[in-house]
Design a protein around this motif. Structure first.
Motif, PDB file in Angstrom:
ATOM      1  N   GLU A  37       0.830  -1.217   0.000  1.00  0.00           N
ATOM      2  CA  GLU A  37       0.000   0.000   0.000  1.00  0.00           C
ATOM      3  C   GLU A  37       0.854   1.251   0.000  1.00  0.00           C
ATOM      4  OE1 GLU A  37      -2.334  -0.579   3.481  1.00  0.00           O
ATOM      5  OE2 GLU A  37      -3.410  -2.312   2.652  1.00  0.00           O
ATOM      6  N   LYS A  38       1.931   1.242   0.759  1.00  0.00           N
ATOM      7  CA  LYS A  38       2.796   2.422   0.865  1.00  0.00           C
ATOM      8  C   LYS A  38       3.503   2.728  -0.456  1.00  0.00           C
ATOM      9  CE  LYS A  38       7.172   3.927   2.897  1.00  0.00           C
ATOM     10  NZ  LYS A  38       8.341   3.519   3.710  1.00  0.00           N
ATOM     11  N   ILE A  39       4.009   1.679  -1.111  1.00  0.00           N
ATOM     12  CA  ILE A  39       4.860   1.915  -2.285  1.00  0.00           C
ATOM     13  C   ILE A  39       4.066   2.026  -3.578  1.00  0.00           C
ATOM     14  CG2 ILE A  39       6.868   1.082  -3.573  1.00  0.00           C
ATOM     15  CD1 ILE A  39       7.628  -0.536  -1.061  1.00  0.00           C
ATOM     16  N   VAL A  40       3.104   1.125  -3.787  1.00  0.00           N
ATOM     17  CA  VAL A  40       2.391   1.110  -5.084  1.00  0.00           C
ATOM     18  C   VAL A  40       0.875   1.141  -4.899  1.00  0.00           C
ATOM     19  CG1 VAL A  40       4.225  -0.001  -6.425  1.00  0.00           C
ATOM     20  CG2 VAL A  40       2.629  -1.417  -5.117  1.00  0.00           C
ATOM     21  N   GLY A  41       0.419   1.700  -3.793  1.00  0.00           N
ATOM     22  CA  GLY A  41      -1.021   1.751  -3.544  1.00  0.00           C
ATOM     23  C   GLY A  41      -1.803   2.536  -4.574  1.00  0.00           C
ATOM     24  N   GLY A  42      -1.131   3.446  -5.283  1.00  0.00           N
ATOM     25  CA  GLY A  42      -1.819   4.244  -6.298  1.00  0.00           C
ATOM     26  C   GLY A  42      -1.633   3.738  -7.706  1.00  0.00           C
ATOM     27  N   GLU A  43      -1.001   2.574  -7.884  1.00  0.00           N
ATOM     28  CA  GLU A  43      -0.706   2.048  -9.219  1.00  0.00           C
ATOM     29  C   GLU A  43      -1.761   1.031  -9.660  1.00  0.00           C
ATOM     30  OE1 GLU A  43       1.675   2.857 -11.344  1.00  0.00           O
ATOM     31  OE2 GLU A  43       2.551   4.375 -10.027  1.00  0.00           O
ATOM     32  N   PRO A  44      -2.526   1.334 -10.725  1.00  0.00           N
ATOM     33  CA  PRO A  44      -3.512   0.362 -11.230  1.00  0.00           C
ATOM     34  C   PRO A  44      -2.871  -0.967 -11.628  1.00  0.00           C
ATOM     35  CG  PRO A  44      -3.862   2.526 -12.225  1.00  0.00           C
ATOM     36  CD  PRO A  44      -2.569   2.600 -11.477  1.00  0.00           C
ATOM     37  N   LEU A  45      -1.631  -0.919 -12.145  1.00  0.00           N
ATOM     38  CA  LEU A  45      -0.977  -2.161 -12.559  1.00  0.00           C
ATOM     39  C   LEU A  45      -0.744  -3.076 -11.363  1.00  0.00           C
ATOM     40  CD1 LEU A  45       0.296  -3.837 -14.834  1.00  0.00           C
ATOM     41  CD2 LEU A  45       2.490  -2.767 -14.266  1.00  0.00           C
ATOM     42  N   ALA A  46      -0.401  -2.502 -10.212  1.00  0.00           N
ATOM     43  CA  ALA A  46      -0.195  -3.326  -9.018  1.00  0.00           C
ATOM     44  C   ALA A  46      -1.501  -3.995  -8.595  1.00  0.00           C
ATOM     45  CB  ALA A  46       0.357  -2.466  -7.881  1.00  0.00           C
ATOM     46  N   THR A  47      -2.594  -3.244  -8.645  1.00  0.00           N
ATOM     47  CA  THR A  47      -3.905  -3.825  -8.318  1.00  0.00           C
ATOM     48  C   THR A  47      -4.219  -4.971  -9.262  1.00  0.00           C
ATOM     49  OG1 THR A  47      -4.625  -1.596  -7.708  1.00  0.00           O
ATOM     50  CG2 THR A  47      -6.325  -3.290  -7.882  1.00  0.00           C
ATOM     51  N   PHE A  48      -3.993  -4.746 -10.555  1.00  0.00           N
ATOM     52  CA  PHE A  48      -4.276  -5.789 -11.537  1.00  0.00           C
ATOM     53  C   PHE A  48      -3.393  -7.013 -11.331  1.00  0.00           C
ATOM     54  CE2 PHE A  48      -2.844  -7.836 -15.451  1.00  0.00           C
ATOM     55  CZ  PHE A  48      -4.034  -8.388 -15.887  1.00  0.00           C
ATOM     56  N   LEU A  49      -2.081  -6.812 -11.188  1.00  0.00           N
ATOM     57  CA  LEU A  49      -1.161  -7.946 -11.106  1.00  0.00           C
ATOM     58  C   LEU A  49      -1.390  -8.786  -9.852  1.00  0.00           C
ATOM     59  CD1 LEU A  49       2.220  -6.477 -12.405  1.00  0.00           C
ATOM     60  CD2 LEU A  49       0.679  -8.065 -13.565  1.00  0.00           C
ATOM     61  N   LEU A  50      -1.672  -8.149  -8.727  1.00  0.00           N
ATOM     62  CA  LEU A  50      -1.925  -8.927  -7.519  1.00  0.00           C
ATOM     63  C   LEU A  50      -3.259  -9.656  -7.621  1.00  0.00           C
ATOM     64  CD1 LEU A  50      -0.476  -6.682  -4.687  1.00  0.00           C
ATOM     65  CD2 LEU A  50       0.522  -8.697  -5.766  1.00  0.00           C
ATOM     66  N   SER A  51      -4.238  -9.052  -8.261  1.00  0.00           N
ATOM     67  CA  SER A  51      -5.499  -9.763  -8.512  1.00  0.00           C
ATOM     68  C   SER A  51      -5.239 -10.957  -9.431  1.00  0.00           C
ATOM     69  CB  SER A  51      -6.533  -8.820  -9.133  1.00  0.00           C
ATOM     70  OG  SER A  51      -6.854  -7.761  -8.258  1.00  0.00           O
ATOM     71  N   TYR A  52      -4.422 -10.737 -10.463  1.00  0.00           N
ATOM     72  CA  TYR A  52      -4.079 -11.811 -11.407  1.00  0.00           C
ATOM     73  C   TYR A  52      -3.326 -12.938 -10.702  1.00  0.00           C
ATOM     74  CZ  TYR A  52      -1.977 -14.122 -15.480  1.00  0.00           C
ATOM     75  OH  TYR A  52      -1.571 -15.048 -16.412  1.00  0.00           O
ATOM     76  N   ALA A  53      -2.489 -12.592  -9.722  1.00  0.00           N
ATOM     77  CA  ALA A  53      -1.735 -13.606  -8.988  1.00  0.00           C
ATOM     78  C   ALA A  53      -2.654 -14.582  -8.263  1.00  0.00           C
ATOM     79  CB  ALA A  53      -0.788 -12.940  -7.993  1.00  0.00           C
ATOM     80  N   PHE A  54      -3.858 -14.138  -7.905  1.00  0.00           N
ATOM     81  CA  PHE A  54      -4.796 -14.999  -7.193  1.00  0.00           C
ATOM     82  C   PHE A  54      -5.655 -15.845  -8.131  1.00  0.00           C
ATOM     83  CE2 PHE A  54      -4.304 -11.416  -4.060  1.00  0.00           C
ATOM     84  CZ  PHE A  54      -3.555 -12.142  -3.152  1.00  0.00           C
ATOM     85  N   VAL A  55      -5.453 -15.727  -9.431  1.00  0.00           N
ATOM     86  CA  VAL A  55      -6.235 -16.497 -10.405  1.00  0.00           C
ATOM     87  C   VAL A  55      -5.932 -17.991 -10.297  1.00  0.00           C
ATOM     88  CG1 VAL A  55      -6.348 -17.022 -12.888  1.00  0.00           C
ATOM     89  CG2 VAL A  55      -6.709 -14.684 -12.084  1.00  0.00           C
ATOM     90  N   GLY A  56      -4.650 -18.342 -10.083  1.00  0.00           N
ATOM     91  CA  GLY A  56      -4.238 -19.747 -10.110  1.00  0.00           C
ATOM     92  C   GLY A  56      -5.097 -20.687  -9.281  1.00  0.00           C
ATOM     93  N   PRO A  57      -5.322 -20.401  -7.988  1.00  0.00           N
ATOM     94  CA  PRO A  57      -6.131 -21.307  -7.166  1.00  0.00           C
ATOM     95  C   PRO A  57      -7.599 -21.390  -7.605  1.00  0.00           C
ATOM     96  CG  PRO A  57      -4.749 -19.907  -5.784  1.00  0.00           C
ATOM     97  CD  PRO A  57      -4.669 -19.365  -7.176  1.00  0.00           C
ATOM     98  N   LEU A  58      -8.057 -20.425  -8.403  1.00  0.00           N
ATOM     99  CA  LEU A  58      -9.460 -20.432  -8.846  1.00  0.00           C
ATOM    100  C   LEU A  58      -9.675 -21.220 -10.132  1.00  0.00           C
ATOM    101  CD1 LEU A  58     -10.614 -16.736  -8.230  1.00  0.00           C
ATOM    102  CD2 LEU A  58     -10.815 -18.709  -6.711  1.00  0.00           C
ATOM    103  N   LEU A  59      -8.603 -21.532 -10.860  1.00  0.00           N
ATOM    104  CA  LEU A  59      -8.768 -22.192 -12.158  1.00  0.00           C
ATOM    105  C   LEU A  59      -9.473 -23.538 -12.032  1.00  0.00           C
ATOM    106  CD1 LEU A  59      -5.319 -21.330 -13.760  1.00  0.00           C
ATOM    107  CD2 LEU A  59      -7.564 -20.534 -14.539  1.00  0.00           C
ATOM    108  N   ARG A  60      -9.284 -24.207 -10.911  1.00  0.00           N
ATOM    109  CA  ARG A  60      -9.964 -25.489 -10.681  1.00  0.00           C
ATOM    110  C   ARG A  60     -11.481 -25.321 -10.678  1.00  0.00           C
ATOM    111  NH1 ARG A  60      -8.565 -30.390  -8.114  1.00  0.00           N
ATOM    112  NH2 ARG A  60     -10.299 -31.441  -7.050  1.00  0.00           N
ATOM    113  N   PHE A  61     -11.942 -24.148 -10.269  1.00  0.00           N
ATOM    114  CA  PHE A  61     -13.371 -23.901 -10.102  1.00  0.00           C
ATOM    115  C   PHE A  61     -13.938 -22.993 -11.203  1.00  0.00           C
ATOM    116  CE2 PHE A  61     -11.227 -24.410  -6.013  1.00  0.00           C
ATOM    117  CZ  PHE A  61     -11.898 -25.507  -5.492  1.00  0.00           C
ATOM    118  N   ALA A  62     -13.110 -22.559 -12.126  1.00  0.00           N
ATOM    119  CA  ALA A  62     -13.549 -21.647 -13.187  1.00  0.00           C
ATOM    120  C   ALA A  62     -14.306 -22.407 -14.270  1.00  0.00           C
ATOM    121  CB  ALA A  62     -12.336 -20.938 -13.789  1.00  0.00           C
ATOM    122  N   PRO A  63     -15.097 -21.708 -15.088  1.00  0.00           N
ATOM    123  CA  PRO A  63     -15.804 -22.376 -16.191  1.00  0.00           C
ATOM    124  C   PRO A  63     -14.839 -23.125 -17.107  1.00  0.00           C
ATOM    125  CG  PRO A  63     -16.639 -20.151 -15.879  1.00  0.00           C
ATOM    126  CD  PRO A  63     -15.439 -20.273 -14.987  1.00  0.00           C
ATOM    127  N   ALA A  64     -15.311 -24.202 -17.693  1.00  0.00           N
ATOM    128  CA  ALA A  64     -14.462 -25.082 -18.500  1.00  0.00           C
ATOM    129  C   ALA A  64     -13.880 -24.382 -19.721  1.00  0.00           C
ATOM    130  CB  ALA A  64     -15.253 -26.315 -18.927  1.00  0.00           C
TER     131      ALA A  64
END
Length: 536
Positions: free
Chosen positions: A143-170
């Motif tokens: 939050e302190k270093i990149v809290g204002g960066e949209p790319l950081a929000t996107f990339l960290l959200s993207y990092a959480f995709v992996g565990p969801l792939l098992r439950f994602a649509p085929a």
């Protein structure tokens, strides 16, 4: 004295290498445990039959003597003679064992199945996945270093995709995102931040990631320890040129199956998100037909930056570069905590509401994001990647895993999608047809400066010719001084020449150091100057 002798003999027996256990896992596969009471390892019956070199190599690394054929045969005989077998729940690689059990790369578990049965970890543990620091400190630092960066929000959200792939649509395939930009723009540092969700390594230049410097056959091995999580690969410039030109890895990554080998079934359920960095978009480096380039491009989300990614200096820093340096050091001090909290959230949700309820929640988030995107703005696979990233970000925020960014997840993901869709969709495929079109355009533009060498000569030119042309049986060959074509084509020159060569339209020079140019033939009045020889 007899008691002491018996004690020594007992210790010797306990430390004598032998087959210690044999189990059948939940999928019917057989696994053996071999070693002593102090040092032992697991290996599968499949590996014994199909990859004995791997088994004996692992044993040798653990200090057991299997360098020659005699002890190897003795071990195989011992396996045959060990008839006792039991059933067990086995994790032969990291990731989901079932909907409620997840194993991390260091062997630790998240478990919400309500049972206390044993789970055997049979893969080699990796210390890069051992948590360092606390989730609260990780979130505060981000939050302190990149809290204002949209790319950081996107990339960290993207990092959480992996565990969801098992439950994602085929219809959702393994996603791939590449950060493209000039040297030292910050793309690697941002990617290391994303990788810090699951792993870190203070002794590595790429933190918890790896580089593209590997062979095609190694790709499955790199993916295996990152199943159901994120694989970060840095610097596509290090990739094997043939792999880069073919675009093969875009297709391999999108598939959830491993490579099929003779006599073996392909590895199934290889689900993970890929993040990579490059100076050039992967599709622009491909050499092939337009359809192949487009197919590979539809499997990769390209996010391109023309300059430094961080342009606004965060509070407390004198300049953006100082903040980026701090972020890089921070990722060596706090890592592998957020992924655990997120996976725990997934497992708990499944326990309380069921796997189908999670699948439905993910589908609703995906549909919500897709409703915001105009039709045909980007390939369906690209839209799906961003839609699933939005779903992961929303769930991460709900479960307290995502740092408190200035922009909501929805706005940040849309911002990066707009940036990606403009580079993923609009450019013309840079294939052989594109190269021929660019070349013909240059020659047409300079037609008055082309000297005809065919019988009968040509027009008298004032000043040095732009190029020389020789026509034989209606086939024209152009000899263009290298400096002239480089000046005319600009940054595209190298790629145009590579496409022409692949299409059989450019004559090049072989040898230990092959060149795209040749020495001008004697009939071209350039006194041996280097030229590009192009046939149209």
């Amino acid at each position: 004295m007899p008691a002491d002798g018996e004690k020594v003999r007992t210790e010797q027996l306990a430390n004598d290498p032998r087959v210690l256990d044999k189990v059948q896992d939940q999928e019917g596969q057989i696994h053996y445990r071999y070693g002593t009471d102090r040092v032992a390892l697991w290996f599968s019956a499949d590996d014994v039959l199909n990859n004995p070199k791997k088994v004996f190599g692992a044993l040798v690394k653990r200090g057991f003597g299997f360098h020659s054929r005699k002890p190897q045969d003795a071990l195989l005989a011992a396996l045959d003679e060990y008839t006792s077998i039991r059933e067990a729940l086995v994790a032969s690689r990291p990731g989901w064992v079932n909907d409620a059990i997840y194993v991390f790369g260091d062997g630790t578990l998240v478990r919400e199945d309500g049972l206390d049965s044993e789970i055997l970890i049979t893969f080699e543990l990796d210390g890069r996945f051992t948590p360092v620091g606390e989730i609260t400190a990780w979130k505060a630092g981000v939050e302190k270093i990149v809290g204002g960066e949209p790319l950081a929000t996107f990339l960290l959200s993207y990092a959480f995709v992996g565990p969801l792939l098992r439950f994602a649509p085929a219809y959702i395939v393994n996603p791939s995102v590449e950060l493209v930009g000039p040297a030292e723009c910050g793309k690697t540092t941002f990617a290391i931040l994303a990788a810090s969700v699951y792993a870190g390594d203070p002794n590595s230049e790429v933190g918890g990631g790896d580089t593209w410097n590997f062979s095609e056959m190694s790709f499955d091995e790199l993916r295996s320890p990152r199943r159901d999580s994120l694989l970060f690969l840095d610097e596509q410039n290090a990739m094997d040129m043939a792999l880069k030109a073919s675009g093969k890895l875009a297709f391999k990554q999108s598939s959830s199956s491993g490579r099929r080998r003779p006599g073996e079934s392909p590895d199934k359920g290889v689900r993970l998100a890929l993040l990579s960095t490059a100076n050039e978009a992967s599709r622009d480096a491909m050499q092939g037909a337009a359809d192949s380039v487009a197919a590979a491009g539809s499997r990769t989300c390209t996010i391109k930056f023309e300059g430094p990614i961080m342009t606004v200096c965060p509070e407390g820093y004198s300049e953006p570069q100082e903040a980026m340096n701090d972020l890089r050091e921070f990722c060596d001090q706090e890592y592998a905590t957020a992924g655990r909290k997120f996976v725990a959230g997934v497992a708990k949700h499944v326990k309380e509401h069921g796997a189908d309820a999670l699948r439905e929640q993910i589908r609703l988030f995906i549909d919500e994001f897709r409703s915001w995107i105009p039709s045909k703005k980007a390939p369906a696979r690209v839209v799906n990647t961003f839609a699933l990233t939005y779903a992961a970000g929303r769930l991460a925020r709900k479960w307290g895993t995502l740092p408190a960014f200035e922009q909501p997840v929805a706005k940040a993901v849309q911002t990066i999608f707009d940036l990606a869709s403009s580079t993923t969709v609009t450019p013309e495929p840079k294939d052989i047809n594109w190269a021929l079109k660019r070349t013909r355009s240059v020659l047409d533009k300079n037609t008055d400066g082309i000297k005809d060498l065919s019988e009968g000569g040509g027009l008298l030119l004032w000043g040095p010719p732009f190029a020389y042309r020789k026509t034989v049986r209606k086939i024209a060959t152009y000899y263009v001084p290298t400096k002239n074509l480089k000046r005319a084509l600009g940054p595209d020159c190298q790629l145009v020449l590579q496409r022409l060569k692949a299409g059989g339209k450019l004559k090049s020079e072989g040898g230990k150091k092959p060149k795209l140019s040749i020495k001008a033939p004697t009939f071209v009045p350039l006194d041996g100057e280097r030229v590009y020889c192009i046939t149209l």
